[in-house]
Design a protein around this motif. Structure first.
Motif, PDB file in Angstrom:
ATOM      1  N   SER A  99       0.823  -1.212   0.000  1.00 24.74           N
ATOM      2  CA  SER A  99       0.000   0.000   0.000  1.00 24.74           C
ATOM      3  C   SER A  99       0.857   1.263   0.000  1.00 24.74           C
ATOM      4  O   SER A  99       0.391   2.334  -0.395  1.00 24.74           O
ATOM      5  CB  SER A  99      -0.927   0.004   1.213  1.00 24.74           C
ATOM      6  OG  SER A  99      -0.172  -0.014   2.419  1.00 24.74           O
ATOM      7  N   GLY A 102       1.252   3.612  -3.335  1.00 22.33           N
ATOM      8  CA  GLY A 102       0.219   4.438  -3.938  1.00 22.33           C
ATOM      9  C   GLY A 102       0.634   5.891  -4.074  1.00 22.33           C
ATOM     10  O   GLY A 102       0.603   6.469  -5.172  1.00 22.33           O
ATOM     11  N   LYS A 103       1.016   6.514  -2.979  1.00 17.59           N
ATOM     12  CA  LYS A 103       1.408   7.927  -2.997  1.00 17.59           C
ATOM     13  C   LYS A 103       2.667   8.133  -3.823  1.00 17.59           C
ATOM     14  O   LYS A 103       2.784   9.113  -4.580  1.00 17.59           O
ATOM     15  CB  LYS A 103       1.627   8.427  -1.569  1.00 17.59           C
ATOM     16  CG  LYS A 103       1.893   9.919  -1.482  1.00 17.59           C
ATOM     17  CD  LYS A 103       1.993  10.386  -0.039  1.00 17.59           C
ATOM     18  CE  LYS A 103       2.233  11.897   0.030  1.00 17.59           C
ATOM     19  NZ  LYS A 103       2.321  12.379   1.429  1.00 17.59           N
ATOM     20  N   ILE A 106       1.710   8.045  -7.479  1.00 17.17           N
ATOM     21  CA  ILE A 106       0.992   9.268  -7.851  1.00 17.17           C
ATOM     22  C   ILE A 106       1.976  10.407  -8.107  1.00 17.17           C
ATOM     23  O   ILE A 106       1.839  11.178  -9.066  1.00 17.17           O
ATOM     24  CB  ILE A 106      -0.005   9.671  -6.742  1.00 17.17           C
ATOM     25  CG1 ILE A 106      -1.195   8.714  -6.712  1.00 17.17           C
ATOM     26  CG2 ILE A 106      -0.471  11.108  -6.930  1.00 17.17           C
ATOM     27  CD1 ILE A 106      -2.126   8.811  -7.887  1.00 17.17           C
ATOM     28  N   ASN A 107       2.992  10.497  -7.260  1.00 16.86           N
ATOM     29  CA  ASN A 107       3.948  11.604  -7.356  1.00 16.86           C
ATOM     30  C   ASN A 107       4.763  11.575  -8.645  1.00 16.86           C
ATOM     31  O   ASN A 107       5.253  12.622  -9.094  1.00 16.86           O
ATOM     32  CB  ASN A 107       4.905  11.582  -6.154  1.00 16.86           C
ATOM     33  CG  ASN A 107       4.209  11.958  -4.859  1.00 16.86           C
ATOM     34  OD1 ASN A 107       3.149  12.581  -4.870  1.00 16.86           O
ATOM     35  ND2 ASN A 107       4.791  11.577  -3.734  1.00 16.86           N
ATOM     36  N   SER A 109       3.717   9.628 -11.542  1.00 17.59           N
ATOM     37  CA  SER A 109       2.946   9.062 -12.654  1.00 17.59           C
ATOM     38  C   SER A 109       2.962   9.942 -13.901  1.00 17.59           C
ATOM     39  O   SER A 109       3.021   9.434 -15.028  1.00 17.59           O
ATOM     40  CB  SER A 109       1.507   8.788 -12.225  1.00 17.59           C
ATOM     41  OG  SER A 109       0.868   9.981 -11.794  1.00 17.59           O
ATOM     42  N   GLY A 122      -4.916   0.420  -1.367  1.00 21.30           N
ATOM     43  CA  GLY A 122      -4.791   1.835  -1.071  1.00 21.30           C
ATOM     44  C   GLY A 122      -5.879   2.657  -1.729  1.00 21.30           C
ATOM     45  O   GLY A 122      -6.650   2.149  -2.545  1.00 21.30           O
ATOM     46  N   TYR A 124      -5.268   5.726  -3.401  1.00 25.79           N
ATOM     47  CA  TYR A 124      -4.781   6.620  -4.444  1.00 25.79           C
ATOM     48  C   TYR A 124      -5.016   6.016  -5.825  1.00 25.79           C
ATOM     49  O   TYR A 124      -4.827   4.806  -6.030  1.00 25.79           O
ATOM     50  CB  TYR A 124      -3.276   6.859  -4.279  1.00 25.79           C
ATOM     51  CG  TYR A 124      -2.880   7.615  -3.027  1.00 25.79           C
ATOM     52  CD1 TYR A 124      -2.921   9.005  -2.992  1.00 25.79           C
ATOM     53  CD2 TYR A 124      -2.441   6.929  -1.901  1.00 25.79           C
ATOM     54  CE1 TYR A 124      -2.546   9.704  -1.858  1.00 25.79           C
ATOM     55  CE2 TYR A 124      -2.065   7.623  -0.757  1.00 25.79           C
ATOM     56  CZ  TYR A 124      -2.113   9.009  -0.740  1.00 25.79           C
ATOM     57  OH  TYR A 124      -1.735   9.692   0.390  1.00 25.79           O
ATOM     58  N   HIS A 125      -5.396   6.866  -6.781  1.00 26.79           N
ATOM     59  CA  HIS A 125      -5.457   6.406  -8.169  1.00 26.79           C
ATOM     60  C   HIS A 125      -5.333   7.601  -9.094  1.00 26.79           C
ATOM     61  O   HIS A 125      -5.589   8.748  -8.715  1.00 26.79           O
ATOM     62  CB  HIS A 125      -6.763   5.641  -8.438  1.00 26.79           C
ATOM     63  CG  HIS A 125      -7.997   6.490  -8.438  1.00 26.79           C
ATOM     64  ND1 HIS A 125      -8.583   6.953  -9.595  1.00 26.79           N
ATOM     65  CD2 HIS A 125      -8.741   6.972  -7.423  1.00 26.79           C
ATOM     66  CE1 HIS A 125      -9.650   7.675  -9.279  1.00 26.79           C
ATOM     67  NE2 HIS A 125      -9.767   7.711  -7.974  1.00 26.79           N
ATOM     68  N   ALA A 126      -4.902   7.346 -10.331  1.00 26.84           N
ATOM     69  CA  ALA A 126      -4.759   8.372 -11.356  1.00 26.84           C
ATOM     70  C   ALA A 126      -4.963   7.693 -12.700  1.00 26.84           C
ATOM     71  O   ALA A 126      -5.269   6.502 -12.768  1.00 26.84           O
ATOM     72  CB  ALA A 126      -3.384   9.033 -11.267  1.00 26.84           C
ATOM     73  N   SER A 131      -5.247   0.874  -8.080  1.00 28.72           N
ATOM     74  CA  SER A 131      -5.141   0.212  -6.780  1.00 28.72           C
ATOM     75  C   SER A 131      -5.988  -1.055  -6.784  1.00 28.72           C
ATOM     76  O   SER A 131      -7.185  -1.021  -7.079  1.00 28.72           O
ATOM     77  CB  SER A 131      -5.623   1.156  -5.673  1.00 28.72           C
ATOM     78  OG  SER A 131      -5.648   0.486  -4.423  1.00 28.72           O
ATOM     79  N   ILE A 278      -9.779   2.371  -8.409  1.00 29.49           N
ATOM     80  CA  ILE A 278      -9.657   1.581  -7.188  1.00 29.49           C
ATOM     81  C   ILE A 278     -10.547   0.361  -7.359  1.00 29.49           C
ATOM     82  O   ILE A 278     -11.775   0.491  -7.419  1.00 29.49           O
ATOM     83  CB  ILE A 278     -10.077   2.394  -5.946  1.00 29.49           C
ATOM     84  CG1 ILE A 278      -9.164   3.614  -5.784  1.00 29.49           C
ATOM     85  CG2 ILE A 278     -10.020   1.519  -4.692  1.00 29.49           C
ATOM     86  CD1 ILE A 278      -9.614   4.559  -4.681  1.00 29.49           C
TER      87      ILE A 278
END
Length: 321
Positions: A99, A102-103, A106-107, A109, A122, A124-126, A131, A278
């Motif tokens: 998990s 995730g962050k 994102i940072n 991606s 987790g 987070y998603h983009a 997730s 997610i």
């Protein structure tokens, strides 16, 4: 002669167009090139990490691609460096086997728009970050039912990694549903792999007459089960079917088929159907199950649990709901 030259030039243009179009089509449809995996701990932990590595191997066989993995990746800098290395090796699908990723994903991606990032459990998603979540509450509930049934002392212990694990609450509810007279002891290692701390907690709980243990960690779950075997006590296995440690000691296991989920995610990506989202999976998806029952668990009770699970698959309702 001029006609031949013109025809040859046209042939080169058409050939070049086909090559370029073919390459663009390959990337655009999301077809797998190579695959990478980041692990917070080790692939040799006999539980979560090992199941992830098995999933990576299945992808390698199924899609005939190269796979890469890195262990002990825990910080943003380590993730960024590992992803950059993967991409240089032609990787366009990366699994973060925890998990925590995730962050981190994102940072970075947007810096890797052609890479699909996948991680577990987790929020987070983009657009290119997905997730995959196990609904662990139900598996904990059914494992708790078995523990509540088989405890002679009415003292049951959970040696958990972290407070947020959904299987902990589920296990507690399952114990109390099956055996309202039971007392559940819970302690938190605050680490997936700290075997020394986990065994100290085991000893404290043993002094409190706990006779069934649920160690919900990675590396330490096997050690706790081996200690329970030595002391003639019982345990519920975690993530893997841990009956291989001792068929009598391990009453059953709460199994997450991470390897199957890896393959499923890879198939969706290869078909350009894995969108940033997610996603939640449970018994109904055949990626969560109970493991083999110990022969000490009465057969009629085994059948009872199996019937309840079948009903849960149909209704998504636990027996206490």
């Amino acid at each position: 002669m001029q006609t031949l030259k013109k025809l040859f030039a046209i042939f080169l243009i058409i050939s070049g167009f086909l090559i370029i179009t073919g390459c663009n089509n390959y990337v655009g449809t999301g077809q797998i090139q190579n695959v990478g995996m980041l692990v917070e701990g080790s692939i040799d932990d006999q539980a979560w990490g090992q199941k992830g590595y098995k999933g990576l191997q299945e992808i390698e066989k199924k899609f005939d691609v190269n796979v890469f993995y890195k262990e002990g990746i825990k910080t943003q800098q380590e993730v960024t460096e590992a992803v950059d290395e993967f991409v240089n090796n032609g990787v366009n699908l990366i699994f973060g086997h925890s998990s925590i990723y995730g962050k981190y994903f994102i940072n970075i991606s947007k810096s890797f728009p052609d890479v699909q990032f996948v991680y577990f459990n987790g929020g987070y998603h983009a657009e290119n970050v997905t997730s995959l979540n196990f609904n662990s509450h139900a598996m904990g509930f059914f494992g708790g039912m078995v523990a509540g049934k088989m405890s002679d002392t009415n003292h049951i212990g959970i040696i958990a990694a972290y407070e947020w694990q959904p299987e902990i609450e589920g296990f507690y509810e399952g114990v109390m549903y099956e055996n309202p007279e039971a007392q559940v002891h819970i302690d938190y290692v605050k680490d997936w792999s700290d075997q020394d701390t986990a065994l100290k907690m085991y000893e404290r709980m043993e002094d409190q007459d706990v006779d069934v243990f649920y160690p919900t960690g990675d590396s330490y779950s096997g050690n706790v089960i081996k200690r329970a075997r030595k002391d003639g006590l019982y345990a519920i296995g975690y993530v893997s079917d841990q009956s291989y440690i001792d068929k009598e000691t391990v009453l059953t296991s709460t199994v997450q088929h991470v390897d199957k989920l890896y393959t499923l995610a890879a198939e969706k990506f290869n078909e350009d159907e894995l969108e940033g989202d997610i996603l939640v999976f449970d018994f109904q998806d055949d990626v969560i199950s109970l493991g083999e029952f110990s022969p000490v668990v009465p057969e009629d009770y085994q059948e009872k649990i199996e019937d309840i699970i079948k009903e849960y698959k149909k209704t998504a309702l636990l027996p206490n709901e």
